[in-house]
Design an enzyme around this catalytic site. Structure first.
Site, PDB file in Angstrom:
ATOM      1  N   ASP A  49      -8.283  -5.878  -5.924  1.00  0.00           N
ATOM      2  CA  ASP A  49      -7.934  -4.765  -5.040  1.00  0.00           C
ATOM      3  C   ASP A  49      -8.964  -3.653  -5.217  1.00  0.00           C
ATOM      4  OD1 ASP A  49      -6.796  -2.621  -3.697  1.00  0.00           O
ATOM      5  OD2 ASP A  49      -4.799  -2.893  -4.536  1.00  0.00           O
ATOM      6  N   SER A  56       0.824  -1.204   0.000  1.00  0.00           N
ATOM      7  CA  SER A  56       0.000   0.000   0.000  1.00  0.00           C
ATOM      8  C   SER A  56       0.868   1.268   0.000  1.00  0.00           C
ATOM      9  CB  SER A  56      -0.963  -0.059   1.191  1.00  0.00           C
ATOM     10  OG  SER A  56      -2.019   0.853   1.053  1.00  0.00           O
ATOM     11  N   HIS A  89      -6.598  -6.213  -1.592  1.00  0.00           N
ATOM     12  CA  HIS A  89      -5.501  -5.261  -1.344  1.00  0.00           C
ATOM     13  C   HIS A  89      -4.528  -5.765  -0.286  1.00  0.00           C
ATOM     14  CE1 HIS A  89      -3.653  -1.288  -1.421  1.00  0.00           C
ATOM     15  NE2 HIS A  89      -3.721  -1.220  -0.097  1.00  0.00           N
TER      16      HIS A  89
END
Length: 419
Positions: free
Chosen positions: A328, A234, A362
């Protein structure tokens, strides 16, 4: 007499467990339930319904779940399908050295749908899931302005060194670094905001802080050079890619579901300042379960107006691996990875590649971690949607973990001719 066994009963959290049941009636229908309480008192549970074979036996390596939290043959399904009793809680280990996660397995007659004090399991077993191998050393790091925890494998070394970066969760997150140390890497879990005397929130990224961390690793007597690895997810993957572009100390970089440009806050490195690409918060969308999707809020990295914010990946000297979940819901990470690889190719470089996992979300974690589909995150008043199909996400985590370790061994371990 019913006999429920899970072997090994004590193991690393990224190691599989073999679950078997004997002493059942032929073709008997049973429920297997897993439950776990995290360090903050949050409960996570899963259950699956199975039918014994003609011999009255059940082996999760062979028998399919008929229903519950998953279907089909999934030997570790009870672990990766754990769900929070309180919605939107994320399961991760905070204190990694002193205690394991304790997972209780319960066996019930027939289909057991609810937790009830009047319905007792016919057999139970508690499994210990550890986040370090015996002999692993944890060293608290407060060197200058650096804040983190260094995990060293048993032995004299030297070991390949890895810097571990998480994203907007903030604080000091240690479980991935401690597991990497359990597999022979010296791993530094690095905090960069919302920890001790670090800034409470992220206002800008000072790349010199991360360069100090890289230099700290390379100066350590148990860490081998000449370069380090970086693993990231991230926002951390954005920082890791910037490190790969600008820091000669970085030899191998793994970016899990991250962008190829600077977003949200400026990045500074010496006299260089990279301004972020604008975000468009009006494009947020809240779904039926109350989780907010931020997939479409980021500005376009291919827009000519945004090129000054795109990271110059062609400057990276080390190897780069992009790991992407196609489901994601926080970031179009596949598009960012493809754009980065196109940049490399246009400059005649071939030091990057991408692993794409259909159905993965994600938050790709070490294997057998439950999918966090949506959660509340530090600094946000809303619940963020991360995405992912539980079964496909679990398969992605298991495969990616092997690829991660293989990548670092290949690019950080000196060959015989270099020794």
């Amino acid at each position: 007499m019913f006999c429920l066994t899970a072997t090994p009963a004590s193991a690393l959290a990224d190691e599989p467990v073999h679950i078997q049941v004997t002493g059942l009636h032929p073709l008997q229908l049973v429920t297997l339930k897993a439950s776990l309480k995290d360090e903050k008192g949050n409960w996570f549970q899963s259950r699956a319904f199975y039918r014994a074979n003609q011999a009255g036996e059940l082996d999760l390596k062979q028998a399919p779940s008929l229903g519950g939290d998953y279907t089909g043959v999934h030997p570790m399904g009870l672990f990766w399908s754990l769900k929070p009793e309180t919605p939107f809680k994320r399961l991760y280990k905070r204190e990694v050295m002193k205690s394991p996660f304790l997972v209780t397995l319960d066996l019930y007659d027939s289909v057991c749908l609810e937790n009830s004090p009047t319905v007792q399991p016919r057999a139970s077993q508690v499994i210990q899931r550890w986040f370090h191998r015996p002999g692993t050393q944890r060293v608290q790091i407060r060197e200058g302005r650096l804040r983190g925890a260094l995990f060293l494998p048993p032995g004299e070394g030297p070991f390949p060194g890895i810097l571990d970066l998480f994203g907007n969760i903030g604080g000091l997150v240690e479980y991935r670094a401690s597991l990497l140390a359990s597999h022979g890497f010296a791993a530094l879990a690095l905090a960069y905001f919302a920890y001790e005397d670090l800034p409470k929130s992220l206002q800008e990224v000072d790349l010199e802080y991360f360069e100090e961390a890289a230099n700290f690793l390379l100066a350590h007597p148990k860490i081998q050079g000449p370069g380090i690895g970086v693993i990231s997810v991230s926002k951390g993957a954005e920082i890791a890619l910037a490190m790969a572009c600008f820091l000669k100390q970085v030899a191998a970089t793994i970016c899990i579901n991250g962008p190829n440009a600077i977003f949200d806050f400026p990045l500074r490195y010496k006299d260089l300042v990279i301004s972020p690409i604008p975000s468009f918060m009006e494009n947020m969308l809240t779904n039926a379960i109350g989780a907010t999707c931020c997939l479409h809020i980021k500005g376009d990295t291919r827009n000519k107006l945004n090129q000054q914010s795109v990271l110059p990946i062609e400057k990276a000297q080390g190897q780069i691996l992009f790991i992407v979940g196609e489901n994601d819901q926080a970031l179009n990470s596949r598009e960012h990875g493809m754009h980065a690889l196109e940049q490399l190719k246009s400059h005649g470089r071939n030091n990057g590649r991408m692993l794409v996992y259909p159905g993965a979300g994600h938050l790709l974690e070490p294997p057998y971690s439950p999918l966090c589909y949506a959660s509340q995150t530090y600094g946000y008043s809303i619940t963020l949607l991360w995405g992912g199909d539980p079964t496909k996400h679990a398969a992605a985590q298991e495969h990616a973990w092997g690829e991660i370790r293989k990548f670092f061994r290949q690019h950080l371990t000196q060959t015989r001719s270099q020794l």
